[in-house]
Each structure stands twice: as C-alpha cells, then as structure tokens.
Motif scaffolding. Structure first.
Motif, mmCIF file in Angstrom:
data_model
loop_
_atom_site.group_PDB
_atom_site.id
_atom_site.type_symbol
_atom_site.label_atom_id
_atom_site.label_comp_id
_atom_site.label_asym_id
_atom_site.label_seq_id
_atom_site.Cartn_x
_atom_site.Cartn_y
_atom_site.Cartn_z
ATOM 1 N N TYR A 49 0.814 -1.221 0.000
ATOM 2 C CA TYR A 49 0.000 0.000 0.000
ATOM 3 C C TYR A 49 0.850 1.276 0.000
ATOM 4 C CZ TYR A 49 0.331 -0.574 5.145
ATOM 5 O OH TYR A 49 0.775 -0.744 6.437
ATOM 6 N N ARG A 50 2.091 1.128 -0.371
ATOM 7 C CA ARG A 50 3.037 2.226 -0.583
ATOM 8 C C ARG A 50 3.236 3.095 0.660
ATOM 9 N NH1 ARG A 50 5.381 5.415 -4.945
ATOM 10 N NH2 ARG A 50 5.158 7.288 -3.712
ATOM 11 N N GLU A 51 3.274 2.437 1.797
ATOM 12 C CA GLU A 51 3.703 3.131 3.006
ATOM 13 C C GLU A 51 5.224 3.267 2.936
ATOM 14 O OE1 GLU A 51 1.670 4.020 5.641
ATOM 15 O OE2 GLU A 51 3.280 4.717 6.968
ATOM 16 N N LEU A 76 -5.006 6.938 -4.900
ATOM 17 C CA LEU A 76 -5.833 6.131 -5.803
ATOM 18 C C LEU A 76 -5.503 4.643 -5.648
ATOM 19 C CD1 LEU A 76 -5.616 8.405 -8.980
ATOM 20 C CD2 LEU A 76 -7.438 8.288 -7.282
ATOM 21 N N LEU A 77 -4.219 4.339 -5.432
ATOM 22 C CA LEU A 77 -3.809 2.952 -5.182
ATOM 23 C C LEU A 77 -4.452 2.444 -3.887
ATOM 24 C CD1 LEU A 77 -1.700 0.529 -5.730
ATOM 25 C CD2 LEU A 77 -0.329 1.687 -4.006
ATOM 26 N N ARG A 78 -4.410 3.312 -2.853
ATOM 27 C CA ARG A 78 -4.904 2.880 -1.537
ATOM 28 C C ARG A 78 -6.417 2.645 -1.537
ATOM 29 N NH1 ARG A 78 -0.990 6.475 2.373
ATOM 30 N NH2 ARG A 78 0.898 5.329 1.830
ATOM 31 N N ARG A 150 -14.598 -1.136 7.243
ATOM 32 C CA ARG A 150 -14.060 0.100 6.659
ATOM 33 C C ARG A 150 -13.112 -0.223 5.489
ATOM 34 N NH1 ARG A 150 -10.312 3.436 10.469
ATOM 35 N NH2 ARG A 150 -8.980 1.665 9.967
ATOM 36 N N ALA A 151 -12.320 -1.282 5.687
ATOM 37 C CA ALA A 151 -11.367 -1.644 4.631
ATOM 38 C C ALA A 151 -12.093 -2.141 3.379
ATOM 39 C CB ALA A 151 -10.415 -2.715 5.150
ATOM 40 N N MET B 207 -6.723 8.770 7.478
ATOM 41 C CA MET B 207 -7.169 9.395 6.224
ATOM 42 C C MET B 207 -6.298 8.933 5.058
ATOM 43 S SD MET B 207 -7.836 13.240 7.598
ATOM 44 C CE MET B 207 -8.906 14.073 6.487
ATOM 45 N N GLN B 208 -4.980 8.912 5.300
ATOM 46 C CA GLN B 208 -4.053 8.493 4.239
ATOM 47 C C GLN B 208 -4.287 7.032 3.871
ATOM 48 O OE1 GLN B 208 -0.441 9.722 6.269
ATOM 49 N NE2 GLN B 208 -0.043 11.221 4.674
#
Lengths: 249, 299
Positions: A49-51, A76-78, A150-151, B207-208
């Motif tokens: 998720y690009r963290e 947009l990826l997330r 939520r996910a 949020m992120q």
C-alpha cells in the motif's frame, strides 16, 4: 495481482528489512505471511500500500508498478487496497457506521451511495446492530470487524491485514479469520501477516514463511510449524489452478 | 473537490475545532498575542514616522539677507526661487526687517528700546517651506550663491537634516522590523498549528490509509488555520486598539501639546485593524500550509 520481483528494502537507519524477495500472490488467493518478529512481514505489506518504497526491485499491485507511482497517485492505489491493523485504527469519536463511512467521505462519494454501502459493509461483518456504538463501547473483536468493514466498504480487490488478531482472544481471532476467509471466497485477494500458529494451522492455506527479510518457504495448505519443512508439498506461487480450486471450494 | 466534499470538510473542521477546545484556545491566544505585539510595533513605528514626517514638514529654510539689501531686492530673490521650484514650494513668506524687529521686541519685552528702529539691527528674512523637505539642499544652494544673501539656515542648522535622516531610518527600519516580526509571528503561529496537527496525526494516518488525497487532508487544517489566525487577529487587534486609544486619551489629557503628533484618526486605526486581520488570516493560512505540508511529506 501482487508481485514482488527481487525486492529489497533498507530503512534510512541502515536496517535491511527485505533482501531480494520474489513472491507472487494471484488474484483471489488467501495467503498467510508468517515468521518471527522483525523478519519483514509488515515491511512487505507496507510496500503493497506504498507506506514504504523498495530500495531495490519491483512491486506490482493490480498491474501498477507501486514504486514508480507518482506521490499524488498513491491515494488512488490505496482506494483499491483495504488495510487492517492489529490496533484497529478507528476514530474514537466516531461511531462504527461513521468510521466505515469515513472511508467513503474522504473519496467524496455521494451521500446516497454512502448510505447504501455502509449498512452492507456492516452486515458483512455482522455488526448492523452496533452501527451507532462508539469504539470504546465495542469489544476488541467487534472493533476489528468495524475496521474490516471500513477496509472493504470501497470494494477493494485486495485486503492486507497486519497481525489482525494480535490483540484478540482465541475465539475472537478465529471469528476474524473466518470473516477474512468469507471475504476471500467472495473474490477479494487476502494477505494476512500473523504470528498466530493455531489459526494458520487450522486454516491450512498458502503459507509464506519469512526469516531475516527473505522468503524461506512458500507452501500450499501448509501449517505454521511445518511451513519450512516438507518441501515435497511445495507448490509454486505461479500455480493458479490449485489456488482457484481452493477459492471455489 | 465537489460540493459534497467541501460540505463534509466544513462540518469536520467545525467539529474538530469544538472537540479540540483547549488546542483551539491555545492557537487563538497565541495568534492574538503575536498579532498584538506585531500591531504594537507597527503602531509605534507609524507614530514615530508620522512625528518625523510632521516635524520635517514644519521645518523652514530661513534666508537672511545682507543688511542693506532693500525689500524689493529680497522680493526678487523670492520670486526667483518660486519660479525655479514652483509647485515644490508649499509656502514662502518674506518678513521685512521691521516685522522681524517687532517680533523680537514682543518676544523679549525686557530689552529696553534704545532706538532699535533707527539702528535697524535685523535684515529682511525669507522663510520657505517645501512640500518635499528632502529638497532643502537645492534651495539652500541657490540662495547661498546669491550675492544679496548673507546667511541661510537649513539642514543641520535648523535640525532638518538629522530629522530627515531619522525619517528615512524609521521608514526602512520600520519595514525591516515589521517584516522580521511578521516572519517570527508566522513561525510561531505555524508551530502552534503543528501541535494541533501532531495531536491529530492518528486521524491523518487513517485518512491516508483509506485513500484521502493530500489536498483533502490539508484543506480542513487550512480552514482551521484561517479560523485561528483571523479570530486571534480580531481579539489581538481589539485589545491593541482599546489599549492604544486609552493611552492616546491619557496623553491628550496630560500633555495636550503632544497629541497632534500621534496617529489616532479613525480611518488610520481602521487601516491598522484591517491590516492585522488580513495578516492574521494570511499567517493562519500560510502557517498551516507549511505545517501540514511538512507533516505529510515526513509521514
């Protein structure tokens, strides 16, 4: 769906979290990442998720080269990846329904659509009756279910969970994993990083074992304890036939 | 950003302001104190600048003619100067030697009349007031070069030169100081906003995680920053003007002669107040922009 090609990750403090990891997780697959603490499971998920961005190699998620993704496209990826954590990460001043709806608010979805999707997501996790409860009025298992709702409310094709049962008792843990399995059966790719031997053993799914930032074993229908043994049972990650069979089972 | 998003953001921002009451109060108080200090400095400099401005405008170039020069000849020079500098001359007065003597005897009544009118102790005097006091040197040079003139008092002799220097210094120093203080205010406000961001870093992380864009995350903090800055400026500005008008009226009562040097017109104070409010708004906006951008980049 998720592909790691020779991926390395070194943190700025010099820690080598991942060392030339190659791994493919197919669409619709359910996969456990196991291994002791500090072996790179969470780091691997963070790359999805690009963290984090890899310091070497390539990470492709849903046909997107994640490392090359411009910063402004990361949101947009997330939106295409649901993420679940050990500590639930719920907003304490919002109700269960508001927490789930928040994921839709931030992407500017029309209110009518939000009112349609939130109850469906809560229904999936069997929490419709707790829609107006605040996180501190819910048990740990219920909070984790809210975070799963939520996910999923945005209908992402991928769900990654980092120690989702770490704060839960055995019963609640098993319920959460069952729920993730149910979500997987509906077609979502699920990747779970965990320490929970019992769950991994009971589920008998694909198990990727990590040690010192490397994948040391990758087996189908494996158990936690024997995931790095019995090489004769090993099935390559690029064997989709068996996996599809599993999903439809 | 569509209407639904903006509506959501406004509702969230007002809820955040209410929920984080203590932090909001701290941010507003901080902005109010900073802008009060900034405004007080600006007002002090404005007063000093206005004082030097008024003083320099009141200063006159005094041209003393040679004793036996006749009034008509003195008038010729006056006309020459007026013709040369035209609209630059605010006022020019030729005082005949008789009037100079009369003024002298009125100012010094103790001096016995020993037939001063016969002796003619004073020459004719020409007093010139310029619109732009900075041009005194040119007028002085022209008068000094004239054969009919005995002495010209201007510049250093009349105190104009140091006054003009002070005026220039006040202007430049004032701008530098206000810019410097403004920058310090911006940093202080920005740091307070950083605290509010830090207090909500968990929320920002969520949020992120769920795919909020940087613009979406930043917007409510900008709104909040504008709210803190503007409300702080309104409070700080009101306190400053309240205090200042009390000081001015005290000065007017105790040292009435000093009153005319002060800046206290309603329109002038309104400009100051509006300036503070606009500064507060901008400082809040820029301060929160800096803080939230730094947080998002490091996160």
């Amino acid at each position: 769906m998720i592909e790691f090609v020779d991926v390395s990750l070194q943190y700025p403090n010099g820690t080598q979290a991942l060392d030339r990891v190659s791994l493919t997780i197919q669409k619709g697959e359910f996969c456990f990442l196991v291994g002791p603490s500090g072996t790179g499971k969470s780091s691997l998920l963070k790359l999805v998720y690009r963290e984090e961005t890899p310091t070497g190699g390539q990470v492709v998620v849903a046909d997107t080269d994640v490392a090359a993704l411009p910063r402004r496209h990361v949101p947009l990826l997330r939106r295409r990846i649901g993420v679940v954590f050990q500590d639930f990460r719920l907003l304490t001043k919002k109700t269960a329904a508001e927490n789930v709806g928040y994921a839709l608010d931030v992407i500017g979805l029309p209110r009518r659509e939000k009112h349609r999707r939130v109850p469906k997501a809560l229904e999936l996790v069997d929490l419709v009756h707790k829609a107006d409860a605040y996180p501190d009025e819910l048990s740990g298992g219920e909070q984790q279910r809210v975070s799963i709702a939520r996910a999923l409310v945005n209908n992402p094709p991928i769900l990654v969970a980092d120690e989702p049962t770490g704060n839960l008792d055995p019963d609640a843990s098993w319920n959460i994993i069952q729920l993730l399995s149910k979500i997987n059966i509906k077609g979502t790719t699920v990747v779970v990083a965990t320490h929970d031997r019992d769950i991994v053993n009971r589920m008998a799914r694909r198990v990727v074992t990590m040690a010192d930032g490397r994948v040391v074993a990758d087996r189908q229908k494996a158990s936690y304890d024997h995931s790095d043994e019995e090489p004769e049972e090993q099935v390559g990650p690029s064997d989709p036939v068996l996996r599809r069979g599993e999903v439809s089972r | 950003m569509n209407f639904r998003t903006v509506e959501f953001q406004i509702v969230e921002t007002s809820a955040n302001i209410r929920r984080n009451g203590l932090m909001t109060a701290a941010a507003i108080t901080n902005a109010a104190a900073c802008l009060f200090v900034l405004g007080a400095f600006a007002l002090a400099l404005w007063n000093l600048s206005s004082m030097t401005e008024k003083l320099s405008h009141e200063s006159r170039i005094r041209v003393f003619f040679i004793k036996d020069v006749e009034l008509a000849e003195a008038k010729d020079l006056e006309q020459e100067i007026v013709a040369r500098f035209g609209p630059e001359i605010d006022e020019s007065v030729l005082i005949p030697r008789e009037e100079v003597l009369r003024n002298f005897t009125m100012e010094h009544p103790s001096i016995p009349d020993v037939g001063l009118e016969e002796i003619k102790p004073f020459p004719h005097e020409l007093q010139i007031k310029l619109r732009d006091p900075e041009r005194w040197r040119e007028v002085t040079e022209l008068a000094r070069a004239d054969g009919r003139v005995d002495e010209v008092r201007s510049g250093r002799e009349s105190g104009l030169e140091p006054l003009l220097k002070l005026r220039r210094m006040t202007r430049i120093g004032g701008i530098v100081l206000v810019v410097f203080l403004g920058f310090a205010t911006l940093l202080t406000i920005s740091n307070t906003i950083r605290l509010t961001i830090y207090a909500r870093r968990r929320e920002i992380g969520i949020m992120q995680l769920v795919g909020a864009t940087t613009r979406f995350i930043r917007f409510p903090f900008l709104l909040e920053g504008v709210f803190h800055g503007t409300l702080g400026a309104l409070l700080g500005g009101a306190a400053l003007l309240g205090g200042y008008t009390s000081v001015v009226s005290w000065i007017a009562d105790t040292i009435p002669a000093f009153e005319k040097w002060l800046v206290y017109g309603v329109d002038q104070l309104a400009i100051l107040f509006a300036g503070l409010v606009v500064s507060g708004l901008l400082f809040g906006l820029i301060g929160s922009w800096i803080s939230v951008s730094r947080h998002l980049e490091s996160g």
